[in-house]
Design a protein around this motif. Structure first.
Motif, PDB file in Angstrom:
ATOM      1  N   LEU A 241       1.319  -1.568  -0.060  1.00 31.72           N
ATOM      2  CA  LEU A 241       0.221   0.309   0.101  1.00 31.72           C
ATOM      3  C   LEU A 241       0.632   1.183  -0.324  1.00 31.72           C
ATOM      4  O   LEU A 241       1.847   1.411   0.587  1.00 31.72           O
ATOM      5  CB  LEU A 241      -0.729   0.310   0.935  1.00 31.72           C
ATOM      6  N   PRO A 242       0.215   1.775  -0.614  1.00 29.47           N
ATOM      7  CA  PRO A 242       1.176   3.552  -1.168  1.00 29.47           C
ATOM      8  C   PRO A 242       0.655   4.088   0.609  1.00 29.47           C
ATOM      9  O   PRO A 242      -0.221   4.555   0.995  1.00 29.47           O
ATOM     10  CB  PRO A 242       0.529   4.131  -1.825  1.00 29.47           C
ATOM     11  N   GLU A 243       1.642   5.227   0.908  1.00 33.07           N
ATOM     12  CA  GLU A 243       1.585   5.829   1.731  1.00 33.07           C
ATOM     13  C   GLU A 243       0.681   6.900   1.849  1.00 33.07           C
ATOM     14  O   GLU A 243      -0.834   7.670   2.813  1.00 33.07           O
ATOM     15  CB  GLU A 243       2.822   6.418   2.781  1.00 33.07           C
ATOM     16  N   ASP A 244       0.554   7.917   0.234  1.00 29.57           N
ATOM     17  CA  ASP A 244      -0.191   8.234   0.566  1.00 29.57           C
ATOM     18  C   ASP A 244      -2.090   8.462   0.028  1.00 29.57           C
ATOM     19  O   ASP A 244      -1.952   7.066  -1.137  1.00 29.57           O
ATOM     20  CB  ASP A 244       0.328   9.520  -0.652  1.00 29.57           C
ATOM     21  N   THR A 245      -2.736   8.879   0.626  1.00 30.13           N
ATOM     22  CA  THR A 245      -3.875   8.265   0.016  1.00 30.13           C
ATOM     23  C   THR A 245      -4.408   8.351  -0.937  1.00 30.13           C
ATOM     24  O   THR A 245      -4.816   7.658  -2.088  1.00 30.13           O
ATOM     25  CB  THR A 245      -5.093   8.815   0.777  1.00 30.13           C
ATOM     26  N   ASN A 246      -3.917   9.436  -1.921  1.00 24.07           N
ATOM     27  CA  ASN A 246      -4.532   9.970  -2.705  1.00 24.07           C
ATOM     28  C   ASN A 246      -3.566   8.835  -3.936  1.00 24.07           C
ATOM     29  O   ASN A 246      -4.155   9.308  -5.749  1.00 24.07           O
ATOM     30  CB  ASN A 246      -3.896  11.802  -3.232  1.00 24.07           C
ATOM     31  N   GLU A 247      -2.586   8.793  -4.044  1.00 30.75           N
ATOM     32  CA  GLU A 247      -2.175   7.893  -4.533  1.00 30.75           C
ATOM     33  C   GLU A 247      -2.663   6.271  -5.049  1.00 30.75           C
ATOM     34  O   GLU A 247      -2.522   6.173  -5.312  1.00 30.75           O
ATOM     35  CB  GLU A 247      -0.314   7.712  -4.194  1.00 30.75           C
ATOM     36  N   LEU A 248      -3.004   6.051  -3.594  1.00 32.11           N
ATOM     37  CA  LEU A 248      -3.766   4.692  -3.504  1.00 32.11           C
ATOM     38  C   LEU A 248      -4.756   5.213  -3.902  1.00 32.11           C
ATOM     39  O   LEU A 248      -5.851   4.060  -4.928  1.00 32.11           O
ATOM     40  CB  LEU A 248      -4.106   4.697  -2.086  1.00 32.11           C
ATOM     41  N   PHE A 249      -5.637   5.958  -3.786  1.00 32.80           N
ATOM     42  CA  PHE A 249      -7.110   6.115  -4.959  1.00 32.80           C
ATOM     43  C   PHE A 249      -6.695   6.416  -6.614  1.00 32.80           C
ATOM     44  O   PHE A 249      -7.253   5.340  -7.017  1.00 32.80           O
ATOM     45  CB  PHE A 249      -7.368   7.271  -4.705  1.00 32.80           C
ATOM     46  N   GLU A 250      -5.165   6.702  -7.120  1.00 37.92           N
ATOM     47  CA  GLU A 250      -5.231   6.377  -8.517  1.00 37.92           C
ATOM     48  C   GLU A 250      -4.332   5.398  -9.000  1.00 37.92           C
ATOM     49  O   GLU A 250      -5.314   4.583  -9.880  1.00 37.92           O
ATOM     50  CB  GLU A 250      -3.596   7.305  -8.786  1.00 37.92           C
ATOM     51  N   LEU A 251      -4.597   4.377  -8.310  1.00 38.72           N
ATOM     52  CA  LEU A 251      -3.817   3.173  -7.857  1.00 38.72           C
ATOM     53  C   LEU A 251      -4.727   2.042  -7.884  1.00 38.72           C
ATOM     54  O   LEU A 251      -4.733   1.459  -8.874  1.00 38.72           O
ATOM     55  CB  LEU A 251      -2.927   2.617  -7.326  1.00 38.72           C
ATOM     56  N   ILE A 252      -5.830   2.312  -6.870  1.00 32.41           N
ATOM     57  CA  ILE A 252      -6.914   1.146  -7.161  1.00 32.41           C
ATOM     58  C   ILE A 252      -7.863   1.914  -8.849  1.00 32.41           C
ATOM     59  O   ILE A 252      -7.906   1.024  -9.677  1.00 32.41           O
ATOM     60  CB  ILE A 252      -8.510   2.290  -6.210  1.00 32.41           C
ATOM     61  N   ARG A 256      -8.776  -0.525 -11.633  1.00 28.53           N
ATOM     62  CA  ARG A 256      -9.921  -1.326 -12.244  1.00 28.53           C
ATOM     63  C   ARG A 256      -9.564  -0.966 -13.267  1.00 28.53           C
ATOM     64  O   ARG A 256     -11.280  -1.043 -14.018  1.00 28.53           O
ATOM     65  CB  ARG A 256     -10.653  -0.750 -10.983  1.00 28.53           C
ATOM     66  N   GLY A 257      -9.502   0.148 -14.463  1.00 24.79           N
ATOM     67  CA  GLY A 257      -9.350   0.445 -15.474  1.00 24.79           C
ATOM     68  C   GLY A 257     -10.138   1.664 -16.054  1.00 24.79           C
ATOM     69  O   GLY A 257     -10.928   1.256 -16.365  1.00 24.79           O
ATOM     70  N   CYS A 258     -10.201   2.216 -14.574  1.00 21.68           N
ATOM     71  CA  CYS A 258     -11.450   3.434 -14.500  1.00 21.68           C
ATOM     72  C   CYS A 258     -10.577   5.180 -15.912  1.00 21.68           C
ATOM     73  O   CYS A 258     -10.122   5.916 -14.374  1.00 21.68           O
ATOM     74  CB  CYS A 258     -11.128   3.481 -12.944  1.00 21.68           C
ATOM     75  N   LEU A 259     -10.200   4.621 -16.342  1.00 19.24           N
ATOM     76  CA  LEU A 259      -9.535   5.309 -17.636  1.00 19.24           C
ATOM     77  C   LEU A 259     -10.256   6.548 -18.728  1.00 19.24           C
ATOM     78  O   LEU A 259     -10.795   5.652 -19.069  1.00 19.24           O
ATOM     79  CB  LEU A 259      -8.056   4.900 -17.855  1.00 19.24           C
ATOM     80  N   VAL A 260     -10.011   7.516 -18.165  1.00 22.91           N
ATOM     81  CA  VAL A 260     -10.638   8.227 -19.874  1.00 22.91           C
ATOM     82  C   VAL A 260      -9.605   8.645 -20.452  1.00 22.91           C
ATOM     83  O   VAL A 260      -8.490   8.532 -20.193  1.00 22.91           O
ATOM     84  CB  VAL A 260     -11.457   9.915 -18.781  1.00 22.91           C
ATOM     85  N   LYS A 261     -10.319   9.501 -21.366  1.00 19.55           N
ATOM     86  CA  LYS A 261      -9.374  10.088 -22.211  1.00 19.55           C
ATOM     87  C   LYS A 261      -7.944  10.720 -21.927  1.00 19.55           C
ATOM     88  O   LYS A 261      -7.337  11.574 -21.511  1.00 19.55           O
ATOM     89  CB  LYS A 261      -9.483  11.240 -23.389  1.00 19.55           C
TER      90      LYS A 261
END
Length: 293
Positions: A241-252, A256-261
């Motif tokens: 787990l990354p220590e930074d929550t925002n980094e974890l949010f991005e990693l999830i 999960r393939g939640c990507l946009v253009k």
């Protein structure tokens, strides 16, 4: 109670008291005199935050059972601590799973035992003992309708995973000697502790449309990072787990393939994943608050 810092950012103020809540309170007040016992349904993940102080004040000295619903979703060790906590306070408390029907027999037996005095009065005068009359109360989306449907083996109460659906009173026979009066879900006008509103938002007791979903989802993620890291590792197949929550949010989002253009994260989809996985139990059995020692 044990208070744990959810994260180091400010906790948002979450408040929700739609107009029909005033009617719900009035219904409870008007019908309390008709019942022998009050069954208060709490969310086993947040027993303190889901306990409505208005209900506590209205019940007074009337027999009262505390039911920790959604026990299949809460940390079993902490749920046991809550049961022991209520026992020390001299209260009858039972942990149930209203969806699968776990411990419902224990609940009906407790209702019968605690109402013997009231129902037996008729027999003492030569008449047939009447049915015990119980009122079921709780905050929105705590599982009252699911519990009633299980107890009565019918679709007696409309069930919907949306706060505030049951808005009128209903009498339902749940056994040959118990009648249950269902009441609409009731919140209270102001959460003095912002953590209470936040935990209610985590659990789905408050309409998602009235708060900043992304901010609240990140706060939930931060709590899970600190208290249930293995749940996140297992669910999202992470090596660490990354220590930074925002980094974890991005990693999830990437996992999960939640990507946009442009390769950016679709924040809305990630928020939905975090809420859905927590509320459905896919992250495992998690509690958000524990009683003091």
């Amino acid at each position: 109670m044990n208070e744990q810092n959810t994260t180091n950012v400010d906790i948002p103020l979450v408040q929700w008291f739609p107009g029909h809540m005033t009617k719900a309170r009035r219904l409870i007040e008007e019908n309390l005199k008709l019942v022998d016992i009050v069954v208060e349904l709490l969310d086993s993940r947040i027993p303190l935050s889901s306990s409505n102080p208005i209900i506590t004040s209205l019940v007074g000295n009337k027999p009262h059972i505390i039911v920790l619903n959604k026990a299949d979703l809460s940390d079993p060790v902490i749920t046991h601590e809550w049961l022991e906590f209520y026992k020390r306070m001299g209260k009858t408390a039972i942990a149930i799973d209203s969806v699968k029907g776990k411990n419902l027999k224990e609940l009906t037996q407790a209702i019968g035992q605690l109402t013997q005095k009231q129902t037996g009065k008729f027999a003492a005068h030569g008449a047939k003992p009447r049915n015990a009359r119980a009122m079921i109360v709780g905050i929105p989306n705590v599982g009252k309708s699911s519990l009633i449907n299980r107890l009565s083996n019918t679709i007696a109460a409309k069930t919907e995973n949306r706060p505030g659906v049951t808005r009128a009173k209903q009498w339902i026979r749940i056994s040959k000697n118990i009648d249950l009066l269902d009441m609409p879900g009731l919140l209270w006008p102001k959460f003095d502790d912002p953590t209470v509103g936040l935990r209610l938002a985590f659990s789905g007791a408050i309409n998602d449309d009235i708060f900043d979903k992304e901010q609240v989802a990140r706060l939930l993620l931060a709590y899970l990072q600190e208290h249930y890291p293995s749940a996140l590792l297992n669910r999202f197949k992470l090596e660490e787990l990354p220590e930074d929550t925002n980094e974890l949010f991005e990693l999830i989002g990437k996992k999960r393939g939640c990507l946009v253009k442009g390769g950016h994260i679709d924040e809305e989809k990630v928020v939905t994943i975090i809420f859905t996985d927590f509320r459905s139990g896919k992250l495992g059995r998690i509690s958000l608050e524990a009683p003091s020692a």
